[in-house]
Scaffold this motif. Structure first.
Motif, PDB file in Angstrom:
ATOM      1  N   MET A   1     -39.573 170.536 -15.955  1.00  0.00           N
ATOM      2  CA  MET A   1     -39.470 169.087 -16.042  1.00  0.00           C
ATOM      3  C   MET A   1     -39.699 168.677 -17.492  1.00  0.00           C
ATOM      4  N   SER A   2     -38.814 167.882 -18.052  1.00  0.00           N
ATOM      5  CA  SER A   2     -38.980 167.437 -19.429  1.00  0.00           C
ATOM      6  C   SER A   2     -40.034 166.332 -19.501  1.00  0.00           C
ATOM      7  N   ASN A   3     -40.541 166.098 -20.704  1.00  0.00           N
ATOM      8  CA  ASN A   3     -41.539 165.046 -20.883  1.00  0.00           C
ATOM      9  C   ASN A   3     -41.007 163.684 -20.464  1.00  0.00           C
ATOM     10  N   GLN A   4     -39.713 163.436 -20.636  1.00  0.00           N
ATOM     11  CA  GLN A   4     -39.157 162.132 -20.266  1.00  0.00           C
ATOM     12  C   GLN A   4     -39.110 161.936 -18.755  1.00  0.00           C
ATOM     13  N   ASP A   5     -39.194 162.997 -17.984  1.00  0.00           N
ATOM     14  CA  ASP A   5     -39.204 162.874 -16.531  1.00  0.00           C
ATOM     15  C   ASP A   5     -40.603 162.606 -15.988  1.00  0.00           C
ATOM     16  N   ARG A   6     -41.611 162.832 -16.806  1.00  0.00           N
ATOM     17  CA  ARG A   6     -42.994 162.641 -16.374  1.00  0.00           C
ATOM     18  C   ARG A   6     -43.380 161.173 -16.499  1.00  0.00           C
ATOM     19  N   PRO A   7     -44.426 160.787 -15.798  1.00  0.00           N
ATOM     20  CA  PRO A   7     -44.849 159.392 -15.873  1.00  0.00           C
ATOM     21  C   PRO A   7     -45.372 159.017 -17.257  1.00  0.00           C
ATOM     22  N   LEU A   8     -45.185 157.766 -17.591  1.00  0.00           N
ATOM     23  CA  LEU A   8     -45.768 157.146 -18.775  1.00  0.00           C
ATOM     24  C   LEU A   8     -46.824 156.184 -18.253  1.00  0.00           C
ATOM     25  N   ALA A   9     -48.040 156.258 -18.785  1.00  0.00           N
ATOM     26  CA  ALA A   9     -49.124 155.420 -18.274  1.00  0.00           C
ATOM     27  C   ALA A   9     -49.810 154.683 -19.413  1.00  0.00           C
ATOM     28  N   PHE A  10     -50.263 153.478 -19.108  1.00  0.00           N
ATOM     29  CA  PHE A  10     -50.997 152.685 -20.086  1.00  0.00           C
ATOM     30  C   PHE A  10     -51.894 151.702 -19.348  1.00  0.00           C
ATOM     31  N   ARG A  11     -52.843 151.148 -20.106  1.00  0.00           N
ATOM     32  CA  ARG A  11     -53.790 150.190 -19.567  1.00  0.00           C
ATOM     33  C   ARG A  11     -53.532 148.834 -20.210  1.00  0.00           C
ATOM     34  N   MET A  12     -53.741 147.772 -19.453  1.00  0.00           N
ATOM     35  CA  MET A  12     -53.690 146.400 -19.956  1.00  0.00           C
ATOM     36  C   MET A  12     -54.943 145.695 -19.444  1.00  0.00           C
ATOM     37  N   GLN A  13     -55.191 144.484 -19.913  1.00  0.00           N
ATOM     38  CA  GLN A  13     -56.420 143.800 -19.544  1.00  0.00           C
ATOM     39  C   GLN A  13     -56.142 142.383 -19.058  1.00  0.00           C
ATOM     40  N   LEU A  14     -56.592 142.088 -17.838  1.00  0.00           N
ATOM     41  CA  LEU A  14     -56.497 140.733 -17.296  1.00  0.00           C
ATOM     42  C   LEU A  14     -57.680 139.900 -17.761  1.00  0.00           C
ATOM     43  N   LYS A  15     -57.476 138.596 -17.810  1.00  0.00           N
ATOM     44  CA  LYS A  15     -58.568 137.665 -18.052  1.00  0.00           C
ATOM     45  C   LYS A  15     -59.313 137.462 -16.727  1.00  0.00           C
ATOM     46  N   PRO A  16     -60.567 137.057 -16.780  1.00  0.00           N
ATOM     47  CA  PRO A  16     -61.341 136.866 -15.544  1.00  0.00           C
ATOM     48  C   PRO A  16     -60.727 135.800 -14.630  1.00  0.00           C
ATOM     49  N   GLY A  17     -60.769 136.074 -13.333  1.00  0.00           N
ATOM     50  CA  GLY A  17     -60.392 135.091 -12.325  1.00  0.00           C
ATOM     51  C   GLY A  17     -58.908 134.873 -12.106  1.00  0.00           C
ATOM     52  N   VAL A  18     -58.060 135.744 -12.617  1.00  0.00           N
ATOM     53  CA  VAL A  18     -56.618 135.516 -12.502  1.00  0.00           C
ATOM     54  C   VAL A  18     -55.882 136.605 -11.710  1.00  0.00           C
ATOM     55  N   ALA A  19     -56.613 137.501 -11.077  1.00  0.00           N
ATOM     56  CA  ALA A  19     -55.973 138.635 -10.396  1.00  0.00           C
ATOM     57  C   ALA A  19     -54.981 138.186  -9.332  1.00  0.00           C
TER      58      ALA A  19
END
Length: 109
Positions: A1-19
């Motif tokens: 499996m090539s690297n492009q077939d694997r998942p790409l993951a990252f984190r983001m941040q929500l502000k409080p109370g908006v989920a």
């Protein structure tokens, strides 16, 4: 499996109370944004929420011939960022702040 077939993951941040609002807006994802994501070669895209920290964990798969790097130039992407900017940490252009996550384990079984 090539690297492009694997998942790409990252984190983001929500502000409080908006989920709930963040989830509602994604439940009503614009059809033209969904089309732009598909055309960019993105598929199998999920976002998870850590309710204790309000951190978002995103994972997506890219097709080998993807055009992900051109996605930020799409007007629909910029409109989405503007629409979501009040809910999360963003850069001055309203692009969400992303922290890349290092892959440490993969099971393709």
């Amino acid at each position: 499996m090539s690297n492009q077939d694997r998942p790409l993951a990252f984190r983001m941040q929500l502000k409080p109370g908006v989920a709930a609002e963040y989830e509602r807006r994604h439940d009503e994802l614009w059809p033209d944004l969904a089309a732009a994501l598909r055309e960019a070669g993105i598929h199998d895209y999920s976002i998870f929420l850590d309710e204790g920290t309000m951190s978002l964990f995103a994972v997506l798969r890219l097709r080998p011939d993807n055009k992900k790097d051109a996605l930020p130039l799409q007007p629909v992407m910029k409109r989405w960022w503007d629409y979501m900017a009040d809910l999360m940490e963003v850069h001055p252009d309203n692009k969400p702040v992303e922290w890349p996550l290092k892959p440490v384990f993969y099971f393709g079984g």
